[in-house]
Design a protein around this motif. Structure first.
Motif, PDB file in Angstrom:
ATOM      1  N   GLY A  96       0.805  -1.224   0.000  1.00 28.71           N
ATOM      2  CA  GLY A  96       0.000   0.000   0.000  1.00 28.71           C
ATOM      3  C   GLY A  96       0.834   1.268   0.000  1.00 28.71           C
ATOM      4  O   GLY A  96       0.293   2.372  -0.149  1.00 28.71           O
ATOM      5  N   GLY A  97       2.147   1.150   0.177  1.00 31.36           N
ATOM      6  CA  GLY A  97       3.027   2.328   0.183  1.00 31.36           C
ATOM      7  C   GLY A  97       3.194   2.878  -1.231  1.00 31.36           C
ATOM      8  O   GLY A  97       2.918   2.189  -2.212  1.00 31.36           O
ATOM      9  N   PRO A  98       3.669   4.135  -1.317  1.00 29.77           N
ATOM     10  CA  PRO A  98       3.765   4.774  -2.638  1.00 29.77           C
ATOM     11  C   PRO A  98       4.758   4.094  -3.590  1.00 29.77           C
ATOM     12  O   PRO A  98       4.634   4.211  -4.800  1.00 29.77           O
ATOM     13  CB  PRO A  98       4.228   6.206  -2.315  1.00 29.77           C
ATOM     14  CG  PRO A  98       4.835   6.121  -0.936  1.00 29.77           C
ATOM     15  CD  PRO A  98       4.093   5.030  -0.230  1.00 29.77           C
ATOM     16  N   TYR A  99       5.733   3.387  -3.013  1.00 24.36           N
ATOM     17  CA  TYR A  99       6.751   2.748  -3.858  1.00 24.36           C
ATOM     18  C   TYR A  99       6.731   1.225  -3.687  1.00 24.36           C
ATOM     19  O   TYR A  99       7.753   0.554  -3.852  1.00 24.36           O
ATOM     20  CB  TYR A  99       8.132   3.336  -3.556  1.00 24.36           C
ATOM     21  CG  TYR A  99       8.118   4.851  -3.690  1.00 24.36           C
ATOM     22  CD1 TYR A  99       7.916   5.448  -4.924  1.00 24.36           C
ATOM     23  CD2 TYR A  99       8.249   5.672  -2.578  1.00 24.36           C
ATOM     24  CE1 TYR A  99       7.855   6.834  -5.062  1.00 24.36           C
ATOM     25  CE2 TYR A  99       8.183   7.062  -2.705  1.00 24.36           C
ATOM     26  CZ  TYR A  99       7.984   7.628  -3.939  1.00 24.36           C
ATOM     27  OH  TYR A  99       7.922   8.992  -4.066  1.00 24.36           O
ATOM     28  N   ALA A 100       5.552   0.708  -3.356  1.00 27.80           N
ATOM     29  CA  ALA A 100       5.395  -0.738  -3.145  1.00 27.80           C
ATOM     30  C   ALA A 100       5.773  -1.521  -4.405  1.00 27.80           C
ATOM     31  O   ALA A 100       6.169  -2.685  -4.313  1.00 27.80           O
ATOM     32  CB  ALA A 100       3.959  -1.055  -2.732  1.00 27.80           C
ATOM     33  N   ALA A 101       5.692  -0.874  -5.567  1.00 26.05           N
ATOM     34  CA  ALA A 101       6.030  -1.564  -6.822  1.00 26.05           C
ATOM     35  C   ALA A 101       7.487  -2.010  -6.839  1.00 26.05           C
ATOM     36  O   ALA A 101       7.841  -2.935  -7.565  1.00 26.05           O
ATOM     37  CB  ALA A 101       5.751  -0.658  -8.017  1.00 26.05           C
ATOM     38  N   PHE A 102       8.324  -1.357  -6.019  1.00 24.67           N
ATOM     39  CA  PHE A 102       9.748  -1.718  -5.986  1.00 24.67           C
ATOM     40  C   PHE A 102      10.044  -2.845  -4.987  1.00 24.67           C
ATOM     41  O   PHE A 102      11.149  -3.388  -4.984  1.00 24.67           O
ATOM     42  CB  PHE A 102      10.605  -0.504  -5.601  1.00 24.67           C
ATOM     43  CG  PHE A 102      10.589   0.617  -6.619  1.00 24.67           C
ATOM     44  CD1 PHE A 102      10.589   0.334  -7.982  1.00 24.67           C
ATOM     45  CD2 PHE A 102      10.605   1.948  -6.222  1.00 24.67           C
ATOM     46  CE1 PHE A 102      10.586   1.359  -8.932  1.00 24.67           C
ATOM     47  CE2 PHE A 102      10.601   2.980  -7.157  1.00 24.67           C
ATOM     48  CZ  PHE A 102      10.592   2.679  -8.522  1.00 24.67           C
ATOM     49  N   ALA A 103       9.088  -3.145  -4.124  1.00 17.24           N
ATOM     50  CA  ALA A 103       9.333  -4.121  -3.055  1.00 17.24           C
ATOM     51  C   ALA A 103       9.536  -5.518  -3.629  1.00 17.24           C
ATOM     52  O   ALA A 103       8.720  -6.000  -4.415  1.00 17.24           O
ATOM     53  CB  ALA A 103       8.164  -4.119  -2.068  1.00 17.24           C
ATOM     54  N   GLY A 104      10.635  -6.138  -3.252  1.00 16.07           N
ATOM     55  CA  GLY A 104      10.944  -7.485  -3.732  1.00 16.07           C
ATOM     56  C   GLY A 104      11.362  -7.503  -5.190  1.00 16.07           C
ATOM     57  O   GLY A 104      11.328  -8.544  -5.837  1.00 16.07           O
ATOM     58  N   LYS A 105      11.735  -6.330  -5.705  1.00 20.56           N
ATOM     59  CA  LYS A 105      12.032  -6.240  -7.136  1.00 20.56           C
ATOM     60  C   LYS A 105      13.389  -5.593  -7.404  1.00 20.56           C
ATOM     61  O   LYS A 105      13.987  -4.971  -6.535  1.00 20.56           O
ATOM     62  CB  LYS A 105      10.962  -5.368  -7.816  1.00 20.56           C
ATOM     63  CG  LYS A 105       9.543  -5.897  -7.727  1.00 20.56           C
ATOM     64  CD  LYS A 105       9.303  -6.983  -8.748  1.00 20.56           C
ATOM     65  CE  LYS A 105       7.942  -7.640  -8.591  1.00 20.56           C
ATOM     66  NZ  LYS A 105       6.837  -6.724  -8.670  1.00 20.56           N
ATOM     67  N   ASP A 106      13.805  -5.725  -8.659  1.00 23.23           N
ATOM     68  CA  ASP A 106      14.950  -4.959  -9.136  1.00 23.23           C
ATOM     69  C   ASP A 106      14.391  -3.591  -9.550  1.00 23.23           C
ATOM     70  O   ASP A 106      13.680  -3.476 -10.541  1.00 23.23           O
ATOM     71  CB  ASP A 106      15.591  -5.671 -10.331  1.00 23.23           C
ATOM     72  CG  ASP A 106      16.760  -4.887 -10.898  1.00 23.23           C
ATOM     73  OD1 ASP A 106      17.083  -3.815 -10.343  1.00 23.23           O
ATOM     74  OD2 ASP A 106      17.349  -5.345 -11.891  1.00 23.23           O
ATOM     75  N   ALA A 107      14.711  -2.578  -8.765  1.00 23.77           N
ATOM     76  CA  ALA A 107      14.123  -1.248  -8.975  1.00 23.77           C
ATOM     77  C   ALA A 107      14.981  -0.372  -9.893  1.00 23.77           C
ATOM     78  O   ALA A 107      14.649   0.795 -10.112  1.00 23.77           O
ATOM     79  CB  ALA A 107      13.932  -0.556  -7.622  1.00 23.77           C
TER      80      ALA A 107
END
Ligand code: HEM
Length: 175
Positions: A96-107
């Motif tokens: 739910g955080g603004p940068y959750a798309a980076f969580a567990g990922k290669d950002a």
């Protein structure tokens, strides 16, 4: 002076505005003292215990498990091949955080291009990035090195993980 007159005078004294104000102040102070005593007795919930440090190299597939949705809530992300433990920044990367798309990922790509999204490729070699984008990713990496612990390297397909010692106090800038 009669007795009735004296009683009335005493009562008048007691209920005079100045005394009422004083009584109100005393009552307020006593209330505050009791309240502060009560508060200091009440256990304030301790801050969540920091998770034990981990040192390991992970594949893109393994990294996915650390998106903050697991029971321990650990969040990792990778930038330029280095995996960071960003659990402390959970308000940014947690579910739910603004940068959750980076969580567990290669950002790397997202941070380089300014897009809050991570590729789902098996391994993104980001060889198509412009020099400005590479510089931007490098700046982010520096910021992460300052702020977060390093977990290890993001493994390219076919690469084998390093063996790290059990020393938990590993210098976060050792890589
Ligand atoms: C309108 C645009 C944006 C605004 C207003 C904004 C604002 C913010 C703010 C206020 C913070 C918190 C800073 C702190 O408390 O330390 C933050 C953190 C962050 N922003 Fe943005 N941001 C924007 C766009 C972006 C973009 C495009 C990206 C990357 C694609 C990005 C990546 C990040 C990251 C990764 C963090 C967390 C850094 C950390 O872990 O310390 N932001 N942003």
């Amino acid at each position: 002076m009669s007795e009735t007159e004296q009683t009335v005078t005493f009562w008048d004294e007691l209920t005079s505005p100045i005394n009422l104000v004083l009584v109100a102040i005393i009552v307020y102070l006593v209330y505050k003292i009791i309240q502060s005593k009560f508060e200091s007795d009440v256990e304030v919930a301790p801050p969540p215990k920091p998770l034990p440090k981990i040192r390991k190299d992970l594949t893109v597939a393994e990294l996915k498990n650390y998106d903050g949705t697991q029971p321990d809530g650990r969040v990792l992300l990778a930038v330029n091949g280095t995996i960071f433990d960003v659990t402390r920044g959970k308000r940014f990367y947690g579910p739910g955080g603004p940068y959750a798309a980076f969580a567990g990922k290669d950002a790397t790509r997202g941070l380089a291009t300014g897009e809050v999204a991570a590729s789902d490729k098996e391994y993104d070699d980001v060889s198509d990035l412009t020099s400005d984008e590479i510089a931007s990713a490098k700046e982010w990496e520096e910021q992460f090195r300052e702020k977060y612990d390093i977990v290890g390297r993001l493994l390219k397909p076919g690469e084998t993980p390093n063996k790290y010692s059990d020393d938990e106090s590993e210098d976060k800038k050792s890589q």
